[in-house]
Design a protein around this motif. Structure first.
Motif, mmCIF file in Angstrom:
data_model
loop_
_atom_site.group_PDB
_atom_site.id
_atom_site.type_symbol
_atom_site.label_atom_id
_atom_site.label_comp_id
_atom_site.label_asym_id
_atom_site.label_seq_id
_atom_site.Cartn_x
_atom_site.Cartn_y
_atom_site.Cartn_z
ATOM 1 N N SER A 1 0.830 -1.210 0.000
ATOM 2 C CA SER A 1 0.000 0.000 0.000
ATOM 3 C C SER A 1 0.863 1.258 0.000
ATOM 4 O O SER A 1 0.514 2.257 -0.641
ATOM 5 C CB SER A 1 -0.942 -0.007 1.207
ATOM 6 N N LEU A 2 2.011 1.214 0.677
ATOM 7 C CA LEU A 2 2.920 2.356 0.673
ATOM 8 C C LEU A 2 3.598 2.516 -0.689
ATOM 9 O O LEU A 2 3.794 3.639 -1.170
ATOM 10 C CB LEU A 2 3.968 2.198 1.776
ATOM 11 N N LYS A 3 3.964 1.399 -1.321
ATOM 12 C CA LYS A 3 4.548 1.466 -2.661
ATOM 13 C C LYS A 3 3.563 2.079 -3.644
ATOM 14 O O LYS A 3 3.942 2.858 -4.528
ATOM 15 C CB LYS A 3 4.950 0.067 -3.132
ATOM 16 N N ALA A 4 2.289 1.734 -3.496
ATOM 17 C CA ALA A 4 1.267 2.252 -4.400
ATOM 18 C C ALA A 4 1.123 3.762 -4.279
ATOM 19 O O ALA A 4 0.675 4.428 -5.224
ATOM 20 C CB ALA A 4 -0.070 1.565 -4.123
ATOM 21 N N ARG A 5 1.535 4.319 -3.122
ATOM 22 C CA ARG A 5 1.492 5.765 -2.915
ATOM 23 C C ARG A 5 2.804 6.435 -3.334
ATOM 24 O O ARG A 5 2.984 7.629 -3.124
ATOM 25 C CB ARG A 5 1.191 6.064 -1.440
ATOM 26 N N HIS A 6 3.729 5.647 -3.863
ATOM 27 C CA HIS A 6 4.990 6.149 -4.421
ATOM 28 C C HIS A 6 5.963 6.677 -3.367
ATOM 29 O O HIS A 6 6.759 7.566 -3.657
ATOM 30 C CB HIS A 6 4.726 7.213 -5.490
ATOM 31 N N HIS A 7 5.888 6.123 -2.150
ATOM 32 C CA HIS A 7 6.968 6.361 -1.194
ATOM 33 C C HIS A 7 8.176 5.524 -1.611
ATOM 34 O O HIS A 7 8.037 4.416 -2.139
ATOM 35 C CB HIS A 7 6.555 5.927 0.216
ATOM 36 N N TRP A 8 9.383 6.028 -1.348
ATOM 37 C CA TRP A 8 10.554 5.168 -1.398
ATOM 38 C C TRP A 8 10.579 4.353 -0.116
ATOM 39 O O TRP A 8 10.388 4.890 0.985
ATOM 40 C CB TRP A 8 11.828 5.996 -1.487
#
Length: 218
Positions: free
Chosen positions: A98-105
């Motif tokens: 879910s964090l990757k989907a928000r484009h966090h590194w």
């Protein structure tokens, strides 16, 4: 709402990976192999997140330094013999995706060795999920800020936009030394009280609470 953090850095053992008992048992077994008194669970769990040499020095303070390699070898023997039995905390894969989907590194900063982390990532099929990783044997161990500073330089992330998440006071001291905010989790190695002293943004008692906060505030 605009994202608050560009880079989110996780500790591994006790934060994402449910390995606290394995580390403690391996350290105690290694001590017994060498004819030493096994450290208490409290003393052995305190060192989780530290580099191996610093951890052995704290867990077995009476052991001469020339015997550290032998003790470290026995520790690794016991750890890798059972590492396949350990896995991620429930909810961790969904949280990371879910964090990757928000484009966090996403990154890992760990006291493990490079070999240990690479094998753990492969075992849980996450070799390509993280954008960066640092281990204690390729940079300075916690709470020295070097591994976090290197990750921030790698991604061009400012300290105020970098979040460190960990289960030990070593993780929170690492964040403080690097000038970064931090989150503490209590389902790993260290207890609630000592973690509070570092004034984390959140003290999460389970992965679900951590995920909810990150999706709402990170």
């Amino acid at each position: 709402m605009p994202q608050r953090f560009d880079l989110i850095v996780f500790d591994w053992d006790g934060t994402l990976f449910d390995s606290t008992a394995l580390i403690v048992n391996s350290m105690q077994a290694a001590a017994v192999d060498l004819g030493l008194e096994a450290p208490s669970r409290e003393r052995a769990s305190y060192v989780i997140g530290m580099g191996l040499i610093e951890a052995l020095a704290y867990a077995m303070p009476g052991l001469p330094q020339e015997r550290y390699p032998e003790l470290g070898q026995r520790y690794r023997h016991h750890y890798f013999a059972s590492a396949h039995e350990v896995t991620l905390f429930e909810g961790v894969p969904a949280m990371l995706l879910s964090l990757k989907a928000r484009h966090h590194w996403l990154a890992v900063a760990t006291g493990k060795s490079r070999r240990g982390l690479d094998e753990a990532l492969a075992a849980v099929d996450m070799t390509t999920l993280f954008d960066g990783t640092r281990t204690a044997d390729e940079t300075a161990g916690k709470p020295n800020p070097q591994m976090l500073l290197e990750l921030m330089r790698e991604f061009g992330a400012e300290p105020s936009r970098t979040l460190m998440i960990g289960d030990t006071t070593h993780d929170l001291q690492l964040a403080r030394n690097a000038g970064c905010p931090a989150i503490a989790v209590t389902y790993g190695a260290h207890e609630h009280g000592p973690l509070l002293a570092f004034e984390p943004l959140l003290v999460a008692h389970d992965v679900a609470t951590l995920q909810t906060w990150l999706l709402d505030h990170a």
